[in-house]
Design a protein around this motif. Structure first.
Motif, PDB file in Angstrom:
ATOM      1  N   GLY A  25       0.839  -1.199   0.000  1.00 50.13           N
ATOM      2  CA  GLY A  25       0.000   0.000   0.000  1.00 50.13           C
ATOM      3  C   GLY A  25       0.870   1.242   0.000  1.00 50.13           C
ATOM      4  N   LEU A  26       0.541   2.198  -0.876  1.00 49.81           N
ATOM      5  CA  LEU A  26       1.370   3.385  -1.056  1.00 49.81           C
ATOM      6  C   LEU A  26       0.515   4.639  -1.053  1.00 49.81           C
ATOM      7  CD1 LEU A  26       3.272   1.880  -4.103  1.00 49.81           C
ATOM      8  CD2 LEU A  26       4.241   2.118  -1.804  1.00 49.81           C
ATOM      9  N   ASP A  27       0.892   5.611  -0.250  1.00 52.48           N
ATOM     10  CA  ASP A  27       0.287   6.934  -0.339  1.00 52.48           C
ATOM     11  C   ASP A  27       0.687   7.549  -1.685  1.00 52.48           C
ATOM     12  OD1 ASP A  27      -0.992   9.312   0.262  1.00 52.48           O
ATOM     13  OD2 ASP A  27       0.529   9.992   1.687  1.00 52.48           O
ATOM     14  N   PHE A  28      -0.011   8.603  -2.100  1.00 53.41           N
ATOM     15  CA  PHE A  28       0.324   9.261  -3.366  1.00 53.41           C
ATOM     16  C   PHE A  28       1.258  10.440  -3.122  1.00 53.41           C
ATOM     17  CE2 PHE A  28      -0.376  12.078  -6.997  1.00 53.41           C
ATOM     18  CZ  PHE A  28      -0.171  11.186  -8.049  1.00 53.41           C
ATOM     19  N   ASP A  29       0.744  11.518  -2.522  1.00 55.97           N
ATOM     20  CA  ASP A  29       1.558  12.721  -2.303  1.00 55.97           C
ATOM     21  C   ASP A  29       2.674  12.438  -1.310  1.00 55.97           C
ATOM     22  OD1 ASP A  29       0.051  15.145  -3.662  1.00 55.97           O
ATOM     23  OD2 ASP A  29      -1.467  13.851  -2.791  1.00 55.97           O
ATOM     24  N   GLY A  30       3.891  12.786  -1.691  1.00 54.23           N
ATOM     25  CA  GLY A  30       5.046  12.591  -0.820  1.00 54.23           C
ATOM     26  C   GLY A  30       5.633  11.200  -0.872  1.00 54.23           C
ATOM     27  N   VAL A  31       4.934  10.267  -1.544  1.00 52.38           N
ATOM     28  CA  VAL A  31       5.401   8.882  -1.642  1.00 52.38           C
ATOM     29  C   VAL A  31       5.602   8.484  -3.097  1.00 52.38           C
ATOM     30  CG1 VAL A  31       4.774   6.467  -1.198  1.00 52.38           C
ATOM     31  CG2 VAL A  31       4.413   8.196   0.561  1.00 52.38           C
ATOM     32  N   LEU A  32       4.570   8.657  -3.912  1.00 52.04           N
ATOM     33  CA  LEU A  32       4.693   8.420  -5.352  1.00 52.04           C
ATOM     34  C   LEU A  32       4.852   9.713  -6.128  1.00 52.04           C
ATOM     35  CD1 LEU A  32       2.017   5.634  -5.927  1.00 52.04           C
ATOM     36  CD2 LEU A  32       4.517   5.381  -5.879  1.00 52.04           C
ATOM     37  N   SER A  33       4.486  10.821  -5.500  1.00 45.72           N
ATOM     38  CA  SER A  33       4.573  12.131  -6.149  1.00 45.72           C
ATOM     39  C   SER A  33       5.272  13.109  -5.221  1.00 45.72           C
ATOM     40  CB  SER A  33       3.166  12.650  -6.471  1.00 45.72           C
ATOM     41  OG  SER A  33       3.203  14.023  -6.823  1.00 45.72           O
ATOM     42  N   PRO A  34       6.190  13.932  -5.737  1.00 47.22           N
ATOM     43  CA  PRO A  34       6.813  14.959  -4.899  1.00 47.22           C
ATOM     44  C   PRO A  34       5.778  15.970  -4.404  1.00 47.22           C
ATOM     45  CG  PRO A  34       8.028  14.654  -6.954  1.00 47.22           C
ATOM     46  CD  PRO A  34       6.732  13.913  -7.110  1.00 47.22           C
ATOM     47  N   ILE A  35       5.985  16.514  -3.216  1.00 47.75           N
ATOM     48  CA  ILE A  35       5.132  17.574  -2.694  1.00 47.75           C
ATOM     49  C   ILE A  35       5.424  18.864  -3.459  1.00 47.75           C
ATOM     50  CG2 ILE A  35       4.596  18.979  -0.678  1.00 47.75           C
ATOM     51  CD1 ILE A  35       3.544  16.169  -0.421  1.00 47.75           C
ATOM     52  N   VAL A  36       4.367  19.517  -3.949  1.00 44.97           N
ATOM     53  CA  VAL A  36       4.518  20.751  -4.712  1.00 44.97           C
ATOM     54  C   VAL A  36       3.574  21.813  -4.149  1.00 44.97           C
ATOM     55  CG1 VAL A  36       5.265  19.597  -6.828  1.00 44.97           C
ATOM     56  CG2 VAL A  36       2.828  19.955  -6.423  1.00 44.97           C
ATOM     57  N   ASP A  37       3.835  23.075  -4.503  1.00 42.49           N
ATOM     58  CA  ASP A  37       3.020  24.176  -3.992  1.00 42.49           C
ATOM     59  C   ASP A  37       1.587  24.120  -4.504  1.00 42.49           C
ATOM     60  OD1 ASP A  37       5.162  25.117  -2.590  1.00 42.49           O
ATOM     61  OD2 ASP A  37       5.702  26.676  -4.025  1.00 42.49           O
ATOM     62  N   GLU A  38       1.401  23.700  -5.748  1.00 44.66           N
ATOM     63  CA  GLU A  38       0.086  23.641  -6.368  1.00 44.66           C
ATOM     64  C   GLU A  38      -0.387  22.185  -6.414  1.00 44.66           C
ATOM     65  OE1 GLU A  38      -3.291  23.826  -7.566  1.00 44.66           O
ATOM     66  OE2 GLU A  38      -2.342  25.821  -7.464  1.00 44.66           O
ATOM     67  N   PRO A  39      -1.396  21.813  -5.625  1.00 47.44           N
ATOM     68  CA  PRO A  39      -1.822  20.410  -5.561  1.00 47.44           C
ATOM     69  C   PRO A  39      -2.173  19.805  -6.913  1.00 47.44           C
ATOM     70  CG  PRO A  39      -2.877  21.691  -3.824  1.00 47.44           C
ATOM     71  CD  PRO A  39      -2.174  22.678  -4.707  1.00 47.44           C
ATOM     72  N   SER A  40      -2.689  20.609  -7.829  1.00 41.90           N
ATOM     73  CA  SER A  40      -3.098  20.082  -9.128  1.00 41.90           C
ATOM     74  C   SER A  40      -1.912  19.741 -10.024  1.00 41.90           C
ATOM     75  CB  SER A  40      -3.999  21.089  -9.847  1.00 41.90           C
ATOM     76  OG  SER A  40      -3.287  22.284 -10.136  1.00 41.90           O
ATOM     77  N   GLU A  41      -0.698  20.060  -9.572  1.00 41.05           N
ATOM     78  CA  GLU A  41       0.496  19.770 -10.364  1.00 41.05           C
ATOM     79  C   GLU A  41       1.336  18.643  -9.761  1.00 41.05           C
ATOM     80  OE1 GLU A  41       2.600  23.425 -10.787  1.00 41.05           O
ATOM     81  OE2 GLU A  41       1.004  24.405 -11.934  1.00 41.05           O
ATOM     82  N   ALA A  42       0.763  17.921  -8.818  1.00 34.97           N
ATOM     83  CA  ALA A  42       1.499  16.854  -8.132  1.00 34.97           C
ATOM     84  C   ALA A  42       1.452  15.569  -8.948  1.00 34.97           C
ATOM     85  CB  ALA A  42       0.913  16.634  -6.738  1.00 34.97           C
ATOM     86  N   HIS A  43       2.179  15.538 -10.050  1.00 35.53           N
ATOM     87  CA  HIS A  43       2.181  14.368 -10.920  1.00 35.53           C
ATOM     88  C   HIS A  43       3.075  13.267 -10.364  1.00 35.53           C
ATOM     89  CE1 HIS A  43      -0.122  16.397 -14.026  1.00 35.53           C
ATOM     90  NE2 HIS A  43       0.654  17.448 -13.859  1.00 35.53           N
ATOM     91  N   ILE A  44       2.737  12.051 -10.733  1.00 39.14           N
ATOM     92  CA  ILE A  44       3.497  10.897 -10.253  1.00 39.14           C
ATOM     93  C   ILE A  44       4.953  11.000 -10.708  1.00 39.14           C
ATOM     94  CG2 ILE A  44       3.071   9.436 -12.271  1.00 39.14           C
ATOM     95  CD1 ILE A  44       2.513   7.127 -10.280  1.00 39.14           C
ATOM     96  N   HIS A  45       5.857  10.460  -9.891  1.00 42.21           N
ATOM     97  CA  HIS A  45       7.275  10.416 -10.235  1.00 42.21           C
ATOM     98  C   HIS A  45       7.436   9.686 -11.570  1.00 42.21           C
ATOM     99  CE1 HIS A  45      11.522   9.390 -10.037  1.00 42.21           C
ATOM    100  NE2 HIS A  45      11.672  10.160  -8.968  1.00 42.21           N
ATOM    101  N   PRO A  46       8.277  10.199 -12.464  1.00 43.26           N
ATOM    102  CA  PRO A  46       8.380   9.577 -13.795  1.00 43.26           C
ATOM    103  C   PRO A  46       8.829   8.124 -13.767  1.00 43.26           C
ATOM    104  CG  PRO A  46      10.094  11.255 -13.462  1.00 43.26           C
ATOM    105  CD  PRO A  46       9.099  11.426 -12.363  1.00 43.26           C
ATOM    106  N   ASP A  47       9.547   7.701 -12.729  1.00 43.32           N
ATOM    107  CA  ASP A  47      10.002   6.314 -12.645  1.00 43.32           C
ATOM    108  C   ASP A  47       8.965   5.381 -12.021  1.00 43.32           C
ATOM    109  OD1 ASP A  47      12.385   7.203 -13.681  1.00 43.32           O
ATOM    110  OD2 ASP A  47      13.468   7.162 -11.771  1.00 43.32           O
ATOM    111  N   ALA A  48       7.925   5.956 -11.396  1.00 38.27           N
ATOM    112  CA  ALA A  48       6.998   5.137 -10.612  1.00 38.27           C
ATOM    113  C   ALA A  48       6.249   4.091 -11.438  1.00 38.27           C
ATOM    114  CB  ALA A  48       6.016   6.030  -9.861  1.00 38.27           C
ATOM    115  N   PRO A  49       5.710   4.430 -12.628  1.00 37.32           N
ATOM    116  CA  PRO A  49       4.975   3.397 -13.376  1.00 37.32           C
ATOM    117  C   PRO A  49       5.790   2.133 -13.620  1.00 37.32           C
ATOM    118  CG  PRO A  49       4.500   5.545 -14.289  1.00 37.32           C
ATOM    119  CD  PRO A  49       5.610   5.747 -13.295  1.00 37.32           C
ATOM    120  N   GLU A  50       7.016   2.297 -14.079  1.00 34.76           N
ATOM    121  CA  GLU A  50       7.862   1.123 -14.344  1.00 34.76           C
ATOM    122  C   GLU A  50       8.129   0.333 -13.075  1.00 34.76           C
ATOM    123  OE1 GLU A  50      12.341   0.072 -16.079  1.00 34.76           O
ATOM    124  OE2 GLU A  50      11.598   2.134 -16.102  1.00 34.76           O
ATOM    125  N   VAL A  51       8.396   1.038 -11.977  1.00 35.14           N
ATOM    126  CA  VAL A  51       8.676   0.368 -10.710  1.00 35.14           C
ATOM    127  C   VAL A  51       7.451  -0.400 -10.222  1.00 35.14           C
ATOM    128  CG1 VAL A  51       9.233   0.751  -8.275  1.00 35.14           C
ATOM    129  CG2 VAL A  51      10.488   1.990 -10.046  1.00 35.14           C
TER     130      VAL A  51
END
Length: 281
Positions: A25-51
């Protein structure tokens, strides 16, 4: 990867031995996606899908468990496509949105969601006045359907605004039968009983899990950590992973492994996958 104790290293090894029975089980923000100032721009880490796709080959199931609305996490994470790739490997991706109140899977392709909690609409009408009185009128308000979140990250002094807002928001939420979930420069208000621990319990039951790994980064993950710790008491192999940051370290004392944000989480999942493959080769 930093183990917090010798016992933690032993727990990791036990998870590797039982890996084909383990749910991750994985959280999204801060775990799969970096924390950013604008929540709507918190895209998944580019390496995450492959992993995640590689991980799905060796574990019982992979699930994203987030406070975000499910549809938002799907869009920001490209999880439809990740689910397709995992499906090609004969597995299924699960998504629990809004702390487990919304559900989606790569097989059903449908978000199942309850009705908004009673009192939330009234709370939202009163919220702008509260924010002005707390000198935080410019904070960003995110309406989630089943919850509302106030983000102070973009304000001049995010921490001070957070501290001014938290007490009156707790009071207003309580008057409407709601609860407050503080996070990293965000205060979320939702119905009581919405928490990620229930999602962990559901995954264990429905997937007949023989072990569990959960990775989180914030106060909203504490109930998930507690649910996994309860599984440990029942004798299941478990591992608790904290994606620590300078902003939030509440999970560190509870964790078996401490890693630096999404990069560290993905490195750990790569290592787990490699160790699982090596064990069976």
């Amino acid at each position: 990867m930093e183990f917090t104790s010798p016992e933690a290293r032993e727990r990791y090894d036990a998870v590797v031995r039982a890996v084909d029975q383990v749910v991750v089980g994985l959280d999204f923000d801060g775990v799969l996606s970096p924390i950013v100032d604008e929540p709507s721009e918190a895209h998944i880490h580019p390496d995450a899908p492959e992993v995640l796709v590689a991980l799905s080959d060796v574990v019982r199931a992979v699930a994203v468990v987030t406070g975000r609305p499910a549809r938002q996490a799907l869009a920001l994470g490209g999880l439809d496509e990740v689910g397709d790739a995992i499906g090609d490997h004969g597995k299924e991706l699960f998504l629990f949105g809004q702390y487990g109140n919304e559900r989606w899977s790569s097989t059903s392709r449908r978000v199942i969601s309850p009705r908004p909690p009673h009192g939330l609409s009234t709370f939202e009408r009163e919220l702008p006045g509260l924010m002005r009185r707390a000198d935080a009128g410019d904070a960003h308000v995110e309406e989630k359907g089943l919850a509302v979140a106030v983000h102070t990250r973009r304000l001049e002094d995010p921490a001070a605004a957070f501290e001014r807002l938290l007490p009156p928001m707790r009071e207003l939420a309580a008057r409407h039968g709601l609860v407050v979930e503080p996070g990293r420069n965000v205060i979320e208000v939702r119905s009581d009983g919405m928490h990620k621990g229930h999602a962990v319990e559901t995954l264990v039951r429905e997937q007949s899990a023989g072990g569990f790994l959960f990775a989180g980064d914030d106060l909203g993950d504490i109930e998930a950590f507690e649910a996994v710790a309860a599984l440990r008491e029942q004798g299941l192999p478990t591992l608790l992973v904290a994606a620590a940051s300078d902003e939030q370290s509440a999970l560190v004392p509870l964790a078996d492994v401490v890693v630096p944000g999404p990069d560290g989480v993905l490195d750990l999942l790569r290592q787990l996958t490699a160790d699982a493959v090596a064990r069976t080769s």
